[in-house]
Design an enzyme around this catalytic site. Structure first.
Site, PDB file in Angstrom:
ATOM      1  N   CYS A 197       0.807  -1.228   0.000  1.00 22.43           N
ATOM      2  CA  CYS A 197       0.000   0.000   0.000  1.00 22.43           C
ATOM      3  C   CYS A 197       0.837   1.274   0.000  1.00 22.43           C
ATOM      4  O   CYS A 197       0.336   2.342  -0.355  1.00 22.43           O
ATOM      5  CB  CYS A 197      -0.939  -0.005   1.194  1.00 22.43           C
ATOM      6  SG  CYS A 197      -1.879  -1.537   1.388  1.00 22.43           S
ATOM      7  N   HIS A 247      -3.521   6.810   2.815  1.00 20.43           N
ATOM      8  CA  HIS A 247      -3.888   5.477   2.338  1.00 20.43           C
ATOM      9  C   HIS A 247      -5.273   5.137   2.863  1.00 20.43           C
ATOM     10  O   HIS A 247      -5.581   5.333   4.051  1.00 20.43           O
ATOM     11  CB  HIS A 247      -2.860   4.461   2.826  1.00 20.43           C
ATOM     12  CG  HIS A 247      -3.263   3.043   2.616  1.00 20.43           C
ATOM     13  ND1 HIS A 247      -3.771   2.580   1.425  1.00 20.43           N
ATOM     14  CD2 HIS A 247      -3.240   1.972   3.452  1.00 20.43           C
ATOM     15  CE1 HIS A 247      -4.045   1.299   1.535  1.00 20.43           C
ATOM     16  NE2 HIS A 247      -3.733   0.901   2.756  1.00 20.43           N
ATOM     17  N   ASN A 269     -10.122  -0.787   0.039  1.00 20.94           N
ATOM     18  CA  ASN A 269      -8.665  -0.672   0.066  1.00 20.94           C
ATOM     19  C   ASN A 269      -8.104  -1.233  -1.229  1.00 20.94           C
ATOM     20  O   ASN A 269      -8.081  -2.445  -1.432  1.00 20.94           O
ATOM     21  CB  ASN A 269      -8.120  -1.435   1.274  1.00 20.94           C
ATOM     22  CG  ASN A 269      -6.620  -1.324   1.430  1.00 20.94           C
ATOM     23  OD1 ASN A 269      -5.928  -0.846   0.532  1.00 20.94           O
ATOM     24  ND2 ASN A 269      -6.106  -1.778   2.558  1.00 20.94           N
TER      25      ASN A 269
END
Length: 347
Positions: free
Chosen positions: A113, A249, A279
């Protein structure tokens, strides 16, 4: 020193929308519980036969639809992803070949990520070091294909999507300012997808299925987002009050709220879109940035703070003074004519 920043952006998310209710029907997890615990209402899943390279090409196409000259001078492609099409050739090379950049340098970057922010740092360094003139950085995933869709801990959280940015020279006073990058493999067992190895270097066994320890990841994320963000602000001689937009994020709304509180940055100055996309790992930061620029929230000269954490465990933060001097870097409403321009890449 040259000022290096973002000169074009694009994004793509697959067409299929997967609502929380699908998991409720299939796995018995209440849709409202998923949203209350994560902030996610829906996410996108790629179609059969649609992989990370395809998403990257579509993101570039979207960018070129608004700025047909965006790729002029690009001589390096970096794709941040933990779901590459193959171990090799790199997904970056596959994308480069499809968008008319055959023969340029290309490599994949694997910090999960945190990857897109890492990629911005690599691009800036390559340009300042003379190794490249302009760099196309992509961040994105097709995690729906990598995860066990019957795993209650991970299947509900992740989605597919890719964002991209061209990094090159911008006017003085604009662009990428400072970076903080880090990783600690001691936390690796808390969040990983195994490949060839069946155990970590310390002998701890790896599960074959993607694995996440939610409690440990939460504690880690809140700490490193706060620490890395504050550290990069200090490096840039900035305070939290100087930040116009925090772009974090998009993993979990509770993580974002806790991190924003540590920065002293209000949630109304924080870009959130995980409710619609979940996500997307390396795709979250560029997709969130793209949407905030496209709808007019991010404006010329504003101060941005980008922060991310991911598998590794890894983290990354950067400060950025936004330059809106190119078509795709301004709100879409300001570039209606540009949207009708032909793309350099065929669909």
């Amino acid at each position: 020193m040259k000022s290096i920043g973002i000169t074009a952006i694009g994004m793509y998310v697959p067409e299929r929308i997967v609502h929380n209710e699908e998991f409720e029907t299939r796995m018995g997890i209440e849709a409202g519980w998923i949203e209350s615990r994560s902030g996610i209402r829906e996410r996108r899943f790629s179609a059969p036969g649609e992989f990370t390279s395809h998403l990257g090409v579509r993101a570039v196409q979207e960018m070129l639809s608004r700025d047909p000259q965006a790729l002029d001078g690009v001589d390096l492609v970096i794709y941040a992803t933990c779901t590459p099409d193959a171990m090799f050739p790199s997904t970056a090379a596959l994308v480069a070949g499809q968008i008319g950049l055959t023969g340029v340098g290309a490599y994949d970057l694997s910090t999960a990520c945190s990857g897109f922010v890492y990629g911005l740092s690599m691009a800036r360094g390559m340009i300042l070091g003379g190794g490249a003139r302009k760099v196309l950085v992509l961040g994105g995933e097709t995690l729906s294909k990598a995860l066990d869709q019957n795993d209650r801990d991970t299947a509900i959280l992740f989605g597919d999507g890719t964002g991209c940015a061209v990094v090159g020279e911008v006017p003085g006073g604009y662009g990428l300012q400072d970076f903080v990058l880090g990783a600690d493999s001691a936390g690796g067992p808390a969040l990983y997808i195994s490949n060839l190895a069946d155990r970590f270097p310390d002998g701890q066994e790896m599960r074959a299925a993607p694995t996440m320890n939610g409690r440990e990841v939460f504690k880690f994320a809140v700490r490193v987002l706060g620490d890395s963000g504050n550290e990069v602000l200090k490096k840039s001689n900035l305070k939290s009050d100087d930040v116009d937009w925090l772009i974090p994020h998009q993993a979990n709304i509770r993580i974002i709220e806790a991190a924003a509180q540590r920065f002293g940055i209000s949630m109304d100055k924080t870009v959130i879109n995980l409710d619609r996309y979940g996500n997307t790992s390396a795709g979250t930061v560029p997709i969130a940035l793209h949407e905030a620029v496209n709808d007019g929230r991010v404006k010329d000269g504003q101060q941005l703070l980008l922060v991310a954490f991911g598998g590794g465990l890894s983290w990354a933060a950067c400060t950025l003074k936004w330059w809106a001097g190119a078509p795709s870097l301004r709100p879409a409403a300001q570039d209606t004519a540009a949207q009708d321009a032909p793309s350099q890449v065929s669909a």
